[in-house]
Scaffold this motif. Structure first.
Motif, short mmCIF file in Angstrom:
data_model
loop_
_atom_site.label_atom_id
_atom_site.label_comp_id
_atom_site.label_asym_id
_atom_site.label_seq_id
_atom_site.Cartn_x
_atom_site.Cartn_y
_atom_site.Cartn_z
N THR B 32 0.82 -0.93 0.27
CA THR B 32 0.34 0.09 0.35
C THR B 32 1.03 1.41 -0.38
O THR B 32 0.11 2.01 -1.06
CB THR B 32 -0.85 0.00 1.26
OG1 THR B 32 -0.27 -0.25 2.22
CG2 THR B 32 -1.95 -1.06 1.15
N VAL B 71 -5.01 3.52 -4.68
CA VAL B 71 -6.02 3.42 -4.18
C VAL B 71 -6.68 1.44 -3.96
O VAL B 71 -7.05 0.98 -4.06
CB VAL B 71 -7.85 4.44 -5.21
CG1 VAL B 71 -9.21 3.64 -4.71
CG2 VAL B 71 -7.21 5.70 -4.37
N THR B 74 -4.77 -0.64 -1.94
CA THR B 74 -5.45 -0.51 -0.93
C THR B 74 -6.69 -0.93 -0.22
O THR B 74 -7.32 -2.11 0.39
CB THR B 74 -5.53 1.28 0.28
OG1 THR B 74 -4.03 1.07 0.53
CG2 THR B 74 -6.08 0.67 1.56
N ALA B 75 -7.67 -0.79 -1.56
CA ALA B 75 -9.41 -1.36 -1.79
C ALA B 75 -8.80 -2.39 -2.01
O ALA B 75 -9.84 -3.30 -1.51
CB ALA B 75 -10.16 -0.01 -1.99
N GLN B 79 -7.26 -5.67 1.00
CA GLN B 79 -8.69 -5.66 1.55
C GLN B 79 -9.02 -6.89 1.72
O GLN B 79 -9.63 -7.68 2.34
CB GLN B 79 -9.52 -4.14 1.31
CG GLN B 79 -11.07 -4.45 2.19
CD GLN B 79 -10.98 -4.58 3.39
OE1 GLN B 79 -11.17 -5.64 4.56
NE2 GLN B 79 -10.04 -3.40 3.90
N VAL B 113 -10.32 1.19 4.88
CA VAL B 113 -10.01 1.89 3.84
C VAL B 113 -9.59 3.44 3.44
O VAL B 113 -8.29 3.43 3.17
CB VAL B 113 -10.24 1.04 2.70
CG1 VAL B 113 -10.68 1.36 1.20
CG2 VAL B 113 -10.57 -0.38 3.11
N LEU B 114 -10.50 3.52 3.79
CA LEU B 114 -10.43 5.29 3.42
C LEU B 114 -9.77 5.92 5.01
O LEU B 114 -8.51 6.96 3.68
CB LEU B 114 -11.33 6.36 3.85
CG LEU B 114 -12.46 5.38 2.84
CD1 LEU B 114 -14.12 6.35 3.26
CD2 LEU B 114 -12.83 5.69 1.43
N GLU B 117 -6.00 5.07 3.13
CA GLU B 117 -5.77 5.65 1.83
C GLU B 117 -5.79 7.59 1.96
O GLU B 117 -4.31 8.02 1.55
CB GLU B 117 -7.33 6.01 1.24
CG GLU B 117 -6.93 4.69 0.24
CD GLU B 117 -8.43 4.26 -0.65
OE1 GLU B 117 -8.79 3.46 -1.10
OE2 GLU B 117 -9.54 5.60 -0.21
N GLY B 147 -11.04 9.21 -6.31
CA GLY B 147 -10.76 8.17 -5.35
C GLY B 147 -11.83 8.09 -4.76
O GLY B 147 -11.51 6.29 -4.62
N THR B 151 -12.02 3.91 -4.82
CA THR B 151 -12.35 2.78 -3.32
C THR B 151 -14.09 1.83 -3.99
O THR B 151 -13.74 1.19 -3.09
CB THR B 151 -12.05 3.93 -2.93
OG1 THR B 151 -11.62 4.73 -3.12
CG2 THR B 151 -12.30 3.48 -1.03
N THR B 155 -13.26 -1.81 -3.63
CA THR B 155 -13.56 -2.88 -2.35
C THR B 155 -14.71 -3.99 -1.94
O THR B 155 -14.40 -4.64 -1.91
CB THR B 155 -14.25 -1.35 -1.68
OG1 THR B 155 -13.39 -0.98 -1.15
CG2 THR B 155 -14.58 -2.44 -0.21
#
Lengths: 341, 249
Positions: B32, B71, B74-75, B79, B113-114, B117, B147, B151, B155
């Motif tokens: 990330t 993004v 991570t998302a 995740q 997640v946010l 980010e 973004g 996301t 996600t």
């Protein structure tokens, strides 16, 4: 033992006849059926658990214990039958039930990357008035590994963290799925003490286990489950006290552990020595080498006569106990069979 | 009678828990944070890859794409892997039995997640600014929107994968998909620079749509409507799939 004998031990469906009667059970399962891929894992299971009592669900692997508990926890939906926890439906009323029910899963369900106490604090944050985390950690000896990540904990340590997470929200009902699996004796003692304390506080505790001593020592009520049904039910005493064993009521057993190869005929005659009772009232058996079961009208004099006989023959017994004809394990194996599965 | 903590406190606790779990996990940090920053520096400071910048500075062209990559990492990748292992270890089931519930768990994950980010954007933007990045001041709102859309789509894809595959499978697929989309998905560089038909396919992928949206926002100040539609469609489809197919056990 044929199944027909066991069905006599099932709870009488008295309250089923009067559904309007108030139900004082904290957990009530009726006619539960759960199928996986068309195969019924739970098949018409009946179960009740009272507040302020420990209810053990005892059964071999694959008997349907965990599935039953997961239906009670709202993690699975029944295919048939009803499940009520504190009078509510675990699936439909999940939001209202979750704060009042504590859960310890069989596989723990603990995230592996966090520290033990951090996890407990996190779970406690879900409740309005949780138990103080430090006090609970003290009770269960979690401080010794408070900053160790769950990944590095031993099985018994994980179980203790999982138990703490189950009770931190001051639940009214607690489901413990094999709570002392993988625990050392010290951990088990700590867990059992906590369970007894919860019981004294009026919590309804439902635990699954295949450990006979756990059920025998902890449970107020035992449901023996096999093939998705309850095949026997009662207190430990009721289950072991010769009910269904073929002996007349009131008949009990003196169990002697000593050296193998004692004279069985002499031992059988011993309890009746110098008494009016005919020695034919007694039977003697050596089910395994060095374990003797004397079954008959046990009283203090009979016990004294047995120990006198042992003394006469120079036998120092390792243990002499009176009680049911069988241990809970005997009952369990009779009911569920001795084959591996 | 025992009561639950207020829902906002439960979700906030879960979000913070998820965020800390990701930021403390070495492999997750690698994917990330370290990976996007390395890509940024490599694309800007080396000339191994010949960039058609269309008159822009390398840093201005590359930074939006790197933010889109962040993004995705991570998302999606991070995740998907975290959720898959939590699912295998019974963590999802256990938390679902606490007052948090399944919806609180989902909300906590999205907020987590946010939060990660935000950390990524601070790190990447910091490095980019140091390398001479000069974003348009008015473009930040559009970039934020791009973004968030990305996301949502990624996600949903993460939860779909994590909910149907074995944990080890998710580990492999989530990393592989990240690499494939980074190389050929139109995320880092404009999709039109890709070879042949890939240029047309990439803009229909969530990666290409996110990349184009981020570049549109930070280079032109507006997010292309086409990218918005593509991202919304992916979010709806993947979200519906995850809701239907996610297995908790």
């Amino acid at each position: 033992m044929p199944l027909s004998d066991a069905t006599a031990l099932e709870p009488a469906p008295a309250d089923a006849a009067s559904p309007a009667a108030p139900d004082d059970a904290a957990v009530r399962v009726r006619g539960l059926v759960k199928r996986y891929d068309g195969r019924a894992v739970v098949d018409g299971l009946e179960l009740a658990a009272r507040p302020g009592a420990v209810t053990a669900v005892l059964g071999p692997n694959g008997a349907g214990k965990t599935t039953t508990i997961e239906c009670c926890e709202g993690l699975r939906s029944p295919d048939a039958g009803t499940v009520r926890v504190l009078g509510l439906d675990p699936v439909a009323d999940a939001r209202r039930l979750r704060p009042r029910v504590g859960v310890m899963l069989q596989d723990g369900g603990l995230p592996t990357g966090v520290r033990a106490l951090e996890l407990l604090r996190h779970v406690s944050a879900m409740y309005a008035a949780p138990r103080p985390v430090d006090e609970l950690a003290e009770r269960l000896g979690l401080h010794a590994f408070a900053r160790t990540t769950v990944r590095r904990l031993s099985g018994g340590q994980r179980q203790r963290v999982a138990l703490a997470a189950a009770v931190v929200g001051r639940p009214e009902v607690v489901f413990l799925d094999e709570p002392s699996a993988g625990m050392d004796p010290q951990s088990r003692r700590a867990v059992w003490d906590l369970v007894r304390e919860l019981r004294a506080d009026g919590v309804a505790i439902v635990l699954t286990t295949h450990l006979m001593d756990e059920a025998a020592d902890l449970a107020d009520h035992v449901h023996v489950v096999d093939h998705g049904r309850v095949i026997a039910s009662g207190t430990v005493r009721e289950l072991t006290d010769g009910v269904g064993s073929g002996h007349p009521a009131g008949t009990r057993t003196v169990r002697v552990e000593a050296t193998p190869g004692l004279d069985l005929d002499g031992l059988r005659a011993a309890p009746a020595t110098g008494r009016d009772t005919r020695d034919t009232a007694w039977t003697a058996a050596e089910p395994e080498p060095g374990v003797y079961l004397l079954t008959g009208p046990v009283d203090a004099a009979a016990l004294a006569a047995v120990t006198a006989w042992l003394a006469e023959h120079g036998v120092l017994a390792r243990s002499v106990t009176t009680g049911g004809a069988r241990t809970l394990e005997d009952v369990f194996l009779d009911l569920t069979g001795r084959n591996l599965r | 009678m025992s009561a639950a903590a207020p829902v906002a406190r439960r979700v906030a606790a879960q979000a913070s828990f998820e965020t800390r779990a990701i930021l403390r996990n070495g492999e997750q940090l690698l994917v990330t944070l370290v990976l996007p920053v390395l890509v940024l520096v490599a694309l800007v400071r080396t000339s191994f890859i010949d960039l058609d910048t269309g008159g822009l500075s390398r840093i201005d062209l590359v930074t939006p794409g790197v933010l889109a990559l962040a993004v995705m990492s991570t998302a999606f990748t991070s995740q998907a892997i975290a959720t898959a292992f939590d699912r295998r270890n019974g963590v999802l089931r256990l938390l679902a039995t606490t007052p948090l519930g399944r919806s609180g768990l989902l909300a906590g994950k999205i907020l987590g997640v946010l939060a990660v980010e935000v950390v990524q954007v601070v790190a990447i933007a910091g490095v980019a600014l140091a390398l001479g990045w000069r974003p348009e001041g008015g473009a930040l709102g559009a970039a934020l929107g791009a973004g968030l859309l990305g996301t949502a789509a990624f996600t949903a894809l993460a939860l779909l994968l994590a909910g149907i595959l074995r944990a080890e499978g998710v580990l492999a697929v989530a990393n592989l998909v990240l690499v494939l989309l980074t190389v050929g998905g139109g995320v880092l560089l404009p999709a039109r620079q890709l070879a042949g038909p890939l240029a047309h396919v990439a803009v229909l992928l969530p990666s290409g749509a996110l990349g184009e949206a981020m570049r549109g926002a930070l280079l032109d100040g507006t997010v292309p409507a086409f990218s918005v539609v593509v991202l919304l469609a992916w979010t709806a489809a993947l979200g519906a799939g995850a809701a239907r197919l996610f297995r908790w056990h």
